[in-house]
Design a protein around this motif. Structure first.
Motif, PDB file in Angstrom:
ATOM      1  N   GLY A  82      -7.501  -2.782   2.639  1.00 52.15           N
ATOM      2  CA  GLY A  82      -8.264  -3.838   1.610  1.00 52.15           C
ATOM      3  C   GLY A  82      -7.308  -5.241   1.484  1.00 52.15           C
ATOM      4  O   GLY A  82      -7.831  -5.852   0.511  1.00 52.15           O
ATOM      5  N   GLN A  83      -6.201  -5.109   1.984  1.00 52.04           N
ATOM      6  CA  GLN A  83      -5.240  -6.381   1.621  1.00 52.04           C
ATOM      7  C   GLN A  83      -4.859  -7.079   2.836  1.00 52.04           C
ATOM      8  O   GLN A  83      -4.317  -6.321   3.861  1.00 52.04           O
ATOM      9  N   ASP A  84      -5.076  -8.553   2.668  1.00 52.77           N
ATOM     10  CA  ASP A  84      -4.485  -9.260   3.568  1.00 52.77           C
ATOM     11  C   ASP A  84      -2.998  -9.148   3.696  1.00 52.77           C
ATOM     12  O   ASP A  84      -2.260  -9.774   2.561  1.00 52.77           O
ATOM     13  N   ILE A  85      -2.290  -8.662   4.757  1.00 54.42           N
ATOM     14  CA  ILE A  85      -0.910  -8.570   4.520  1.00 54.42           C
ATOM     15  C   ILE A  85      -0.331  -9.869   4.665  1.00 54.42           C
ATOM     16  O   ILE A  85       1.123 -10.255   4.628  1.00 54.42           O
ATOM     17  N   TYR A  86      -0.805 -11.146   5.150  1.00 55.15           N
ATOM     18  CA  TYR A  86      -0.237 -12.407   5.093  1.00 55.15           C
ATOM     19  C   TYR A  86      -0.779 -13.118   3.741  1.00 55.15           C
ATOM     20  O   TYR A  86      -0.281 -14.284   3.684  1.00 55.15           O
ATOM     21  N   ALA A  87      -1.290 -12.566   2.898  1.00 55.02           N
ATOM     22  CA  ALA A  87      -1.240 -12.892   1.681  1.00 55.02           C
ATOM     23  C   ALA A  87       0.060 -13.410   0.882  1.00 55.02           C
ATOM     24  O   ALA A  87       0.963 -12.511   1.396  1.00 55.02           O
ATOM     25  N   LYS A  88      -0.048 -14.466  -0.037  1.00 53.66           N
ATOM     26  CA  LYS A  88       1.272 -14.758  -0.518  1.00 53.66           C
ATOM     27  C   LYS A  88       2.017 -13.824  -1.101  1.00 53.66           C
ATOM     28  O   LYS A  88       3.519 -13.373  -1.150  1.00 53.66           O
ATOM     29  N   LYS A  89       1.035 -12.854  -1.974  1.00 54.78           N
ATOM     30  CA  LYS A  89       1.750 -11.853  -2.843  1.00 54.78           C
ATOM     31  C   LYS A  89       2.514 -10.848  -2.033  1.00 54.78           C
ATOM     32  O   LYS A  89       3.238  -9.724  -2.571  1.00 54.78           O
ATOM     33  N   VAL A  90       2.309 -10.808  -0.716  1.00 59.71           N
ATOM     34  CA  VAL A  90       2.546  -9.477  -0.052  1.00 59.71           C
ATOM     35  C   VAL A  90       4.140  -9.660   0.550  1.00 59.71           C
ATOM     36  O   VAL A  90       4.322 -10.613   1.159  1.00 59.71           O
ATOM     37  N   ASP A  91       4.990  -8.714   0.305  1.00 59.78           N
ATOM     38  CA  ASP A  91       6.230  -8.725   0.987  1.00 59.78           C
ATOM     39  C   ASP A  91       6.373  -8.260   2.106  1.00 59.78           C
ATOM     40  O   ASP A  91       5.932  -6.757   2.254  1.00 59.78           O
ATOM     41  N   PRO A  92       6.712  -8.632   3.214  1.00 55.19           N
ATOM     42  CA  PRO A  92       6.674  -8.264   4.514  1.00 55.19           C
ATOM     43  C   PRO A  92       7.504  -6.869   4.684  1.00 55.19           C
ATOM     44  O   PRO A  92       7.291  -6.166   5.341  1.00 55.19           O
ATOM     45  N   VAL A  93       8.446  -6.907   3.683  1.00 53.51           N
ATOM     46  CA  VAL A  93       9.455  -5.648   3.787  1.00 53.51           C
ATOM     47  C   VAL A  93       8.502  -4.325   3.326  1.00 53.51           C
ATOM     48  O   VAL A  93       8.664  -3.323   3.977  1.00 53.51           O
ATOM     49  N   VAL A  94       7.573  -4.666   2.528  1.00 53.04           N
ATOM     50  CA  VAL A  94       6.864  -3.349   2.309  1.00 53.04           C
ATOM     51  C   VAL A  94       5.892  -3.025   3.359  1.00 53.04           C
ATOM     52  O   VAL A  94       5.651  -1.989   3.463  1.00 53.04           O
ATOM     53  N   VAL A  95       5.195  -3.999   4.003  1.00 53.33           N
ATOM     54  CA  VAL A  95       4.368  -3.838   5.062  1.00 53.33           C
ATOM     55  C   VAL A  95       5.049  -2.943   6.148  1.00 53.33           C
ATOM     56  O   VAL A  95       4.399  -2.031   6.596  1.00 53.33           O
ATOM     57  N   ARG A  96       6.197  -3.248   6.273  1.00 50.87           N
ATOM     58  CA  ARG A  96       6.958  -2.587   7.408  1.00 50.87           C
ATOM     59  C   ARG A  96       7.488  -1.223   7.101  1.00 50.87           C
ATOM     60  O   ARG A  96       7.504  -0.482   8.060  1.00 50.87           O
ATOM     61  N   ARG A  97       7.333  -0.937   6.055  1.00 48.87           N
ATOM     62  CA  ARG A  97       7.464   0.519   5.559  1.00 48.87           C
ATOM     63  C   ARG A  97       6.407   1.498   5.963  1.00 48.87           C
ATOM     64  O   ARG A  97       6.654   2.523   6.138  1.00 48.87           O
ATOM     65  N   TYR A  98       5.364   0.831   5.746  1.00 43.51           N
ATOM     66  CA  TYR A  98       4.114   1.582   6.130  1.00 43.51           C
ATOM     67  C   TYR A  98       3.593   1.591   7.498  1.00 43.51           C
ATOM     68  O   TYR A  98       2.772   2.376   7.927  1.00 43.51           O
ATOM     69  N   ILE A  99       3.907   0.464   8.265  1.00 45.44           N
ATOM     70  CA  ILE A  99       3.338   0.095   9.437  1.00 45.44           C
ATOM     71  C   ILE A  99       4.829   0.019  10.273  1.00 45.44           C
ATOM     72  O   ILE A  99       5.550  -0.847  10.451  1.00 45.44           O
ATOM     73  N   GLY A 100       5.322   1.122  11.014  1.00 48.02           N
ATOM     74  CA  GLY A 100       6.577   1.248  11.747  1.00 48.02           C
ATOM     75  C   GLY A 100       6.332   0.609  12.935  1.00 48.02           C
ATOM     76  O   GLY A 100       5.479   0.151  13.587  1.00 48.02           O
ATOM     77  N   MET A 101       7.544   0.518  13.656  1.00 46.12           N
ATOM     78  CA  MET A 101       7.461  -0.017  14.868  1.00 46.12           C
ATOM     79  C   MET A 101       8.554   0.484  16.165  1.00 46.12           C
ATOM     80  O   MET A 101       9.565   0.911  15.585  1.00 46.12           O
ATOM     81  N   VAL A 102       8.297   0.819  17.180  1.00 46.50           N
ATOM     82  CA  VAL A 102       9.202   1.336  18.262  1.00 46.50           C
ATOM     83  C   VAL A 102       9.233  -0.168  19.154  1.00 46.50           C
ATOM     84  O   VAL A 102       8.181  -0.641  19.743  1.00 46.50           O
TER      85      VAL A 102
END
Lengths: 274, 324
Positions: free
Chosen positions: A87-107
């Motif tokens: 429900g949240q646009d991860i590119y919204a100003k108030k969103v910290d990319p650091v937090v996004v990456r903790r929920y969406i991992g990457m290999v």
């Protein structure tokens, strides 16, 4: 440049049958002045594996990396569109990319373990997220799922960099899944692996999708047919003077490979062009 | 030279062996490289031998008491260097702590995307220019600027916290604090430049991995980048420490040349290099022999520090990078 440009091709939006956990709508992705990807709607379904295929330069990795804001590391990167996650646009100003990456991992495509012990590599995310439970148990489970436990259980204190390339990649997978992130993005995770390790990683992906959501870029079409529930085919458009990638077709993997709607898809999966 | 595989070119291939000339050049370069390496080893051995020969009478005369006693009195022919050994190590260690911390901080600042690339290059050049300032200029700056600047603070620290060993005496003029501060500035460019290279060598994929795990910038730097660069950063610290141990002119001007062992930052002290520089001009034959012995001691300290530093570096390489 064609002054009387016809309307650009835009793929028909894919109507996902189940819940969508990441709803990605790319209008334009730029690197500086370079338009890398345009007009691509890529919904990532919950507890499914979404495969991204397409020729080199078609922007599939760029789109994948936009899903957890990895591209923000590149200063000239610019994203137009939105990526709705819970429900949240991860590119919204108030969103910290650091937090996004903790929920969406990457290999990543290239194995990139940290200069620390095997154990510390896998425990890295747990410690980062201040996990209070049994770290050792989590590390062991992650290594077991990544099909690496048997090979490293007696040398957990050795450096992660002392392992072979294939083992390093499985270590990176263990590191990424130790925190059991909600979504796992994999950018050609098997390109450095031999067929046996590839098969193990594919089995892991099928196991992970019981509880988590996965999205994967792959150059290997057999791999897409083996593991992906949904497949998105990207291509590259050179008619506009640049090399702009775009989504051609997205649908259930079976339909994409057996009954593609688009001529481009048909040609690509039958190997008529690279 | 005959070509053993001539037959392999049957279908028109043009492969062939290197010419005799190319082999000769190869051998020539190898010869030059080998003899250069050999000359360096010979030179070190010659200096050691020469030093040892000059120092031999003093070594025989004073033996181990030379490094355990604390008087240097030419008129009584009593020579020993414990205060100088202490002063050398103490001043260098203080400089290493200060200069090392600042040097590493500068390296992080210049490499971890805090400022843009062009500005970073300018900044780095400025830091490296510090290394081009002559030692004697640092000494003069210390005497005329730094010491007067430090005095009020030192006085206050001594008066209010005098019970604390580091502030146990007052700063009368030259002393450990100005000497160590100037030393820190002098080793800063070495530490910073080599640490910058160590951070620059980290592949981009490591940075990606760190941020991909969801680290903040500081977490990425402290938990991932610093351990990855640790062997290079340690090399920077070892080189900086080595430079501090041997630094002469600025210390001779700033440390006070006083034979005493004190923890106080404000007390005058002496170092081996400064002792050598200050006493050689007027030394008689016996004192020169003692000074040669002191030079040997300094050489031994530098050598031990380098070996220890290398050992620590090898250990971190094994531990973090998994290389045998």
């Amino acid at each position: 440049m064609n002054a009387t440009a016809e309307a650009l091709f835009v793929a028909e939006p894919f109507q996902a049958a189940g819940d969508v956990v990441i709803d990605c709508t790319v209008n334009k992705i730029f690197y500086g002045d370079f338009l890398a990807v345009r007009d691509s709607v890529v919904p990532i379904e919950k507890k499914k594996i979404t495969g991204f295929i397409g020729p080199s330069g078609c922007g599939k990795s760029t789109v994948l990396r936009s899903l957890n804001r990895m591209n923000d590391l590149i200063s000239v990167f610019r994203f137009e569109g939105n990526v709705i996650y819970h429900g949240q646009d991860i590119y919204a100003k108030k969103v910290d990319p650091v937090v996004v990456r903790r929920y969406i991992g990457m290999v990543f495509q290239q194995p990139n373990p940290f200069s620390m012990s095997i154990f510390d590599n896998v425990a890295f995310g747990l410690r980062l997220n201040r996990f209070k439970g049994d770290i050792e148990e989590r590390v062991e489970r992650a290594l077991q799922r990544a099909a690496l436990w048997k090979e490293v259980k007696d040398k957990l204190k050795n450096s992660g960099l002392s392992l072979s390339g294939g083992q390093q990649q499985r270590l990176c997978i263990a590191r990424a899944i130790a925190t059991e992130p909600d979504v796992l993005l994999m950018d050609e995770p098997c390109s450095a692996l031999d067929p046996i390790a590839t098969r193990q990683v594919e089995e892991l992906m099928l196991e992970l999708k019981e509880n988590y959501t996965l999205a994967m870029v792959t150059h290997n079409m057999q791999q897409a047919t083996r593991v992906a529930d949904t497949t998105a085919f990207f291509s590259v458009d050179i008619s506009q003077g640049g090399r702009t990638g775009y989504l051609v077709e997205m649908g259930p993997t079976r339909q994409i490979f057996e009954d593609p709607r688009e001529q481009l898809t048909k040609e690509y999966i039958s190997g008529e062009f690279s | 030279m005959s070509n053993l595989f001539q037959a392999a070119n049957a279908s028109g291939g043009v492969s062939g062996p290197p010419s005799a000339g190319e082999y000769a050049t190869d051998r020539l370069f190898r010869g030059i490289a080998l003899s250069s390496a050999f000359v360096i080893i010979l030179l070190v051995a010659y200096i050691l031998w020469e030093l040892g020969r000059e120092a031999a009478p003093a070594v025989g005369e004073y033996g181990l008491s030379f490094i355990t006693g604390s008087t240097w009195n030419a008129s009584k022919a009593q020579f020993s260097v414990l205060p100088e050994i202490w002063g050398t190590l103490y001043s260098s260690l203080l400089a290493l702590v200060l200069g090392g911390a600042f040097g590493i901080a500068i390296a992080i600042f210049l490499t971890q995307d805090f400022i843009n690339h062009r500005l970073a290059t300018v900044f780095r050049t400025i830091v490296e220019m510090l290394a081009a300032i002559p030692s004697v200029v640092f000494g003069l700056w210390g005497i005329y600027v730094l010491i007067p600047l430090l005095k009020p603070g030192a006085e206050w620290l001594h008066q209010s916290l005098g019970w604390f060993p580091l502030f146990g005496t007052d700063l009368a003029g030259p002393g450990m604090a100005p000497a160590a501060l100037v030393l820190a500035i002098m080793i800063l460019p070495t530490v910073a430049a080599i640490s910058v290279d160590a951070f620059r060598r980290i592949p981009y994929k490591v940075k990606e991995a760190a941020y991909g795990m969801g680290t903040t910038r500081w977490e990425a730097i402290l938990k991932v980048m610093l351990p990855t660069a640790s062997s290079g950063v340690l090399a920077a610290l070892v080189l900086g420490f080595g430079r501090a141990l041997g630094e002469t002119m600025a210390l001779a001007m700033l440390i006070g040349n006083s034979n005493q062992i004190s923890l106080s930052l404000f007390s005058p002290a002496n170092t081996l290099a400064s002792l050598l520089a200050s006493n050689f001009p007027e030394a008689g034959r016996v004192e020169v022999q003692a000074l040669m012995y002191a030079a040997l001691v300094l050489l031994a300290i530098t050598f031990l520090v380098n070996v220890a530093g290398l050992a620590v570096q090898q250990y971190t390489i094994r531990k973090f990078e998994g290389k045998p």
